[in-house]
Structure formats: structure tokens, C-alpha cells
Scaffold this motif. Structure first.
Motif, PDB file in Angstrom:
ATOM      1  N   ALA A   1      12.898   0.548  -2.609  1.00 17.68           N
ATOM      2  CA  ALA A   1      12.611   1.408  -1.449  1.00 17.68           C
ATOM      3  C   ALA A   1      11.704   2.565  -1.844  1.00 17.68           C
ATOM      4  O   ALA A   1      10.773   2.921  -1.107  1.00 17.68           O
ATOM      5  CB  ALA A   1      13.917   1.925  -0.862  1.00 17.68           C
ATOM      6  N   TRP A   2      11.954   3.156  -3.018  1.00 14.52           N
ATOM      7  CA  TRP A   2      11.121   4.282  -3.446  1.00 14.52           C
ATOM      8  C   TRP A   2       9.738   3.816  -3.879  1.00 14.52           C
ATOM      9  O   TRP A   2       8.747   4.524  -3.672  1.00 14.52           O
ATOM     10  CB  TRP A   2      11.808   5.071  -4.559  1.00 14.52           C
ATOM     11  CG  TRP A   2      12.704   6.112  -3.978  1.00 14.52           C
ATOM     12  CD1 TRP A   2      14.049   6.076  -3.896  1.00 14.52           C
ATOM     13  CD2 TRP A   2      12.290   7.335  -3.358  1.00 14.52           C
ATOM     14  NE1 TRP A   2      14.508   7.212  -3.264  1.00 14.52           N
ATOM     15  CE2 TRP A   2      13.446   8.002  -2.927  1.00 14.52           C
ATOM     16  CE3 TRP A   2      11.059   7.935  -3.133  1.00 14.52           C
ATOM     17  CZ2 TRP A   2      13.408   9.222  -2.283  1.00 14.52           C
ATOM     18  CZ3 TRP A   2      11.017   9.153  -2.483  1.00 14.52           C
ATOM     19  CH2 TRP A   2      12.187   9.786  -2.061  1.00 14.52           C
TER      20      TRP A   2
ATOM     21  N   ALA B   1       8.119   1.405  -2.489  1.00 17.72           N
ATOM     22  CA  ALA B   1       7.408   1.248  -1.216  1.00 17.72           C
ATOM     23  C   ALA B   1       6.953   2.610  -0.682  1.00 17.72           C
ATOM     24  O   ALA B   1       5.839   2.741  -0.152  1.00 17.72           O
ATOM     25  CB  ALA B   1       8.302   0.544  -0.201  1.00 17.72           C
ATOM     26  N   ARG B   2       7.785   3.633  -0.820  1.00 16.32           N
ATOM     27  CA  ARG B   2       7.389   4.971  -0.362  1.00 16.32           C
ATOM     28  C   ARG B   2       6.230   5.515  -1.184  1.00 16.32           C
ATOM     29  O   ARG B   2       5.315   6.133  -0.644  1.00 16.32           O
ATOM     30  CB  ARG B   2       8.586   5.915  -0.454  1.00 16.32           C
ATOM     31  CG  ARG B   2       9.643   5.635   0.573  1.00 16.32           C
ATOM     32  CD  ARG B   2      10.803   6.598   0.414  1.00 16.32           C
ATOM     33  NE  ARG B   2      11.851   6.271   1.366  1.00 16.32           N
ATOM     34  CZ  ARG B   2      13.127   6.214   1.068  1.00 16.32           C
ATOM     35  NH1 ARG B   2      13.535   6.467  -0.157  1.00 16.32           N
ATOM     36  NH2 ARG B   2      14.011   5.915   1.989  1.00 16.32           N
ATOM     37  N   HIS B   3       6.284   5.306  -2.505  1.00 16.07           N
ATOM     38  CA  HIS B   3       5.193   5.780  -3.364  1.00 16.07           C
ATOM     39  C   HIS B   3       3.878   5.089  -3.005  1.00 16.07           C
ATOM     40  O   HIS B   3       2.822   5.733  -2.900  1.00 16.07           O
ATOM     41  CB  HIS B   3       5.515   5.548  -4.835  1.00 16.07           C
ATOM     42  CG  HIS B   3       6.748   6.236  -5.327  1.00 16.07           C
ATOM     43  ND1 HIS B   3       7.115   7.501  -4.928  1.00 16.07           N
ATOM     44  CD2 HIS B   3       7.700   5.833  -6.190  1.00 16.07           C
ATOM     45  CE1 HIS B   3       8.241   7.845  -5.532  1.00 16.07           C
ATOM     46  NE2 HIS B   3       8.627   6.841  -6.300  1.00 16.07           N
TER      47      HIS B   3
ATOM     48  N   ALA C   1       3.074   3.638  -0.163  1.00 17.28           N
ATOM     49  CA  ALA C   1       2.632   4.086   1.163  1.00 17.28           C
ATOM     50  C   ALA C   1       1.970   5.454   1.066  1.00 17.28           C
ATOM     51  O   ALA C   1       0.939   5.707   1.703  1.00 17.28           O
ATOM     52  CB  ALA C   1       3.804   4.122   2.129  1.00 17.28           C
ATOM     53  N   MET C   2       2.534   6.349   0.271  1.00 18.26           N
ATOM     54  CA  MET C   2       1.946   7.679   0.113  1.00 18.26           C
ATOM     55  C   MET C   2       0.561   7.584  -0.508  1.00 18.26           C
ATOM     56  O   MET C   2      -0.391   8.203  -0.022  1.00 18.26           O
ATOM     57  CB  MET C   2       2.867   8.553  -0.737  1.00 18.26           C
ATOM     58  CG  MET C   2       2.453  10.012  -0.826  1.00 18.26           C
ATOM     59  SD  MET C   2       1.336  10.481  -2.155  1.00 18.26           S
ATOM     60  CE  MET C   2       2.206   9.989  -3.595  1.00 18.26           C
TER      61      MET C   2
ATOM     62  N   VAL D   1       0.963  14.228   4.313  1.00 21.40           N
ATOM     63  CA  VAL D   1       1.651  13.069   3.731  1.00 21.40           C
ATOM     64  C   VAL D   1       2.240  13.440   2.376  1.00 21.40           C
ATOM     65  O   VAL D   1       3.395  13.097   2.069  1.00 21.40           O
ATOM     66  CB  VAL D   1       0.688  11.864   3.615  1.00 21.40           C
ATOM     67  CG1 VAL D   1       1.297  10.750   2.774  1.00 21.40           C
ATOM     68  CG2 VAL D   1       0.334  11.345   4.989  1.00 21.40           C
TER      69      VAL D   1
ATOM     70  N   TRP E   1       6.227  13.465   1.445  1.00 21.26           N
ATOM     71  CA  TRP E   1       6.694  12.684   0.296  1.00 21.26           C
ATOM     72  C   TRP E   1       7.420  13.589  -0.697  1.00 21.26           C
ATOM     73  O   TRP E   1       8.499  13.250  -1.175  1.00 21.26           O
ATOM     74  CB  TRP E   1       5.500  11.996  -0.356  1.00 21.26           C
ATOM     75  CG  TRP E   1       5.830  11.316  -1.640  1.00 21.26           C
ATOM     76  CD1 TRP E   1       6.410  10.090  -1.796  1.00 21.26           C
ATOM     77  CD2 TRP E   1       5.626  11.833  -2.955  1.00 21.26           C
ATOM     78  NE1 TRP E   1       6.568   9.815  -3.126  1.00 21.26           N
ATOM     79  CE2 TRP E   1       6.092  10.866  -3.861  1.00 21.26           C
ATOM     80  CE3 TRP E   1       5.083  13.006  -3.453  1.00 21.26           C
ATOM     81  CZ2 TRP E   1       6.037  11.048  -5.234  1.00 21.26           C
ATOM     82  CZ3 TRP E   1       5.026  13.187  -4.818  1.00 21.26           C
ATOM     83  CH2 TRP E   1       5.498  12.220  -5.687  1.00 21.26           C
TER      84      TRP E   1
ATOM     85  N   GLU F   1      10.831  14.621   0.596  1.00 25.79           N
ATOM     86  CA  GLU F   1      11.804  13.533   0.526  1.00 25.79           C
ATOM     87  C   GLU F   1      12.284  13.311  -0.909  1.00 25.79           C
ATOM     88  O   GLU F   1      13.462  13.037  -1.137  1.00 25.79           O
ATOM     89  CB  GLU F   1      11.207  12.239   1.085  1.00 25.79           C
ATOM     90  CG  GLU F   1      11.015  12.268   2.585  1.00 25.79           C
ATOM     91  CD  GLU F   1      12.310  12.486   3.326  1.00 25.79           C
ATOM     92  OE1 GLU F   1      13.323  11.837   3.008  1.00 25.79           O
ATOM     93  OE2 GLU F   1      12.327  13.338   4.232  1.00 25.79           O
ATOM     94  N   VAL F   2      11.391  13.434  -1.884  1.00 25.24           N
ATOM     95  CA  VAL F   2      11.796  13.294  -3.283  1.00 25.24           C
ATOM     96  C   VAL F   2      12.788  14.398  -3.638  1.00 25.24           C
ATOM     97  O   VAL F   2      13.831  14.144  -4.253  1.00 25.24           O
ATOM     98  CB  VAL F   2      10.574  13.319  -4.225  1.00 25.24           C
ATOM     99  CG1 VAL F   2      10.988  13.476  -5.670  1.00 25.24           C
ATOM    100  CG2 VAL F   2       9.755  12.050  -4.050  1.00 25.24           C
TER     101      VAL F   2
END
Length: 162
Positions: free
Chosen positions: A31-32, A34-36, A38-39, A78, A82, A85-86
Motif C-alpha cells: 500500500a505504501w 503504491a502511495r510513493h 503515485a506521489m 501532493v 504525502w 500521511e507519512v
């Protein structure tokens, strides 16, 4: 010299000791990742669009000057989200402090807390019975008008004969 406990953050430390990356392994879950990704994709795309607007503005399109500023602002937003959230995930769930024990005279606490969202209560509404002999003339005319409109669905209000 020991760190100041009021400002010292031990969330990244693990049993391996401070300064190691063992405390950051949770950043490499699917999941992380994917977030990285996307960022990085969004920031690169927004900065690319900003550069494209700069080249258009240099070519004489004056409206592109505003967009040339806007796209890097989006990229910064963005990165801000990010990073927030981290930091939020790194802190973990907040611990609720237990309330101080109450005296015995205060009474027992309720077994379950009141839910934050309550289900709606359905109530059937019964029309009020009119008082005998006291019918309003305007109300009766309006009700006749509404019943005529209901009986003639294709008619316009100007077609009402009354």
C-alpha cells in the motif's frame, strides 16, 4: 546528555538502536509503495505540465503564465499530503488517556457509550382531522386546484377552469 522528553520523538527507533532503518520497514508495504509511486508520478507530471506552460508563455500565450505557477503549486500540495500521511502513519494510533477514577457517589458508568451516529426514527404521520364546520375557504379552493392538477397531468396551471 539525554534528549528532552517533551520534544524527543522515538517513533523511528527500534530495538536495533537509533539511526537504523529497521523502524521504517512499514514504508515498504504494497500500500505504501503504491502511495510513493503515485506521489512521484503526480509530482513529475505536474512539474512537466508546469514546464510546458512556461514554454507556451515564452511563445506569447499570456494566460500560460498563471498556469506555469499553478502546476508547481499542485505538485507541492501532493508532496505536502504525502509527507503528512507519512508522519501520521509513523505516529500510530493515538492513545486515549483513561479518565480519572470517579468517586463511588457519582454512580456507575453506562455499560456502552452512546453511538456517534444514530439511526433515524420512522414516524407515521396522521393528517390532522379538520374541526367540524370550520373549513377554510382558501384551503378548500387550493385542495380542489391540486386535485385537478393531479387528475390532469398534461395540463398547465393556466388551464385550470376554477
Amino acid at each position: 546528555m539525554p534528549p528532552n522528553p517533551a520534544t524527543y520523538d522515538t517513533a523511528s527507533e527500534s530495538t536495533a538502536g537509533p539511526g537504523t532503518l529497521d523502524g521504517m520497514k512499514w514504508l515498504w508495504t504494497p500500500a505504501w509503495i503504491a502511495r510513493h509511486v503515485a506521489m512521484v508520478v503526480l509530482v513529475a507530471g505536474f512539474l512537466g505540465l508546469g514546464w510546458w506552460q512556461v514554454t507556451r508563455a515564452a511563445g506569447g500565450n499570456s494566460l500560460s503564465f498563471g498556469y506555469a505557477i499553478e502546476w508547481p503549486v499542485f505538485a507541492g500540495f501532493v508532496v505536502f499530503v504525502w509527507w503528512r500521511e507519512v508522519r501520521h502513519a509513523r505516529r500510530g494510533p493515538r492513545e486515549e488517556h483513561p479518565s480519572p477514577p470517579s468517586s463511588a457517589a457519582a454512580g456507575p458508568e453506562p455499560a456502552a457509550a452512546t453511538p456517534a451516529v444514530r439511526r433515524p426514527v420512522r414516524v407515521t404521520r396522521v393528517p390532522a382531522a379538520p374541526v367540524a364546520g370550520a373549513e377554510d375557504g382558501e384551503l378548500a379552493d387550493y385542495n380542489r386546484y391540486l386535485s385537478w392538477l393531479n387528475a390532469n397531468p398534461g395540463a398547465s396551471p393556466g388551464d385550470y377552469p376554477g
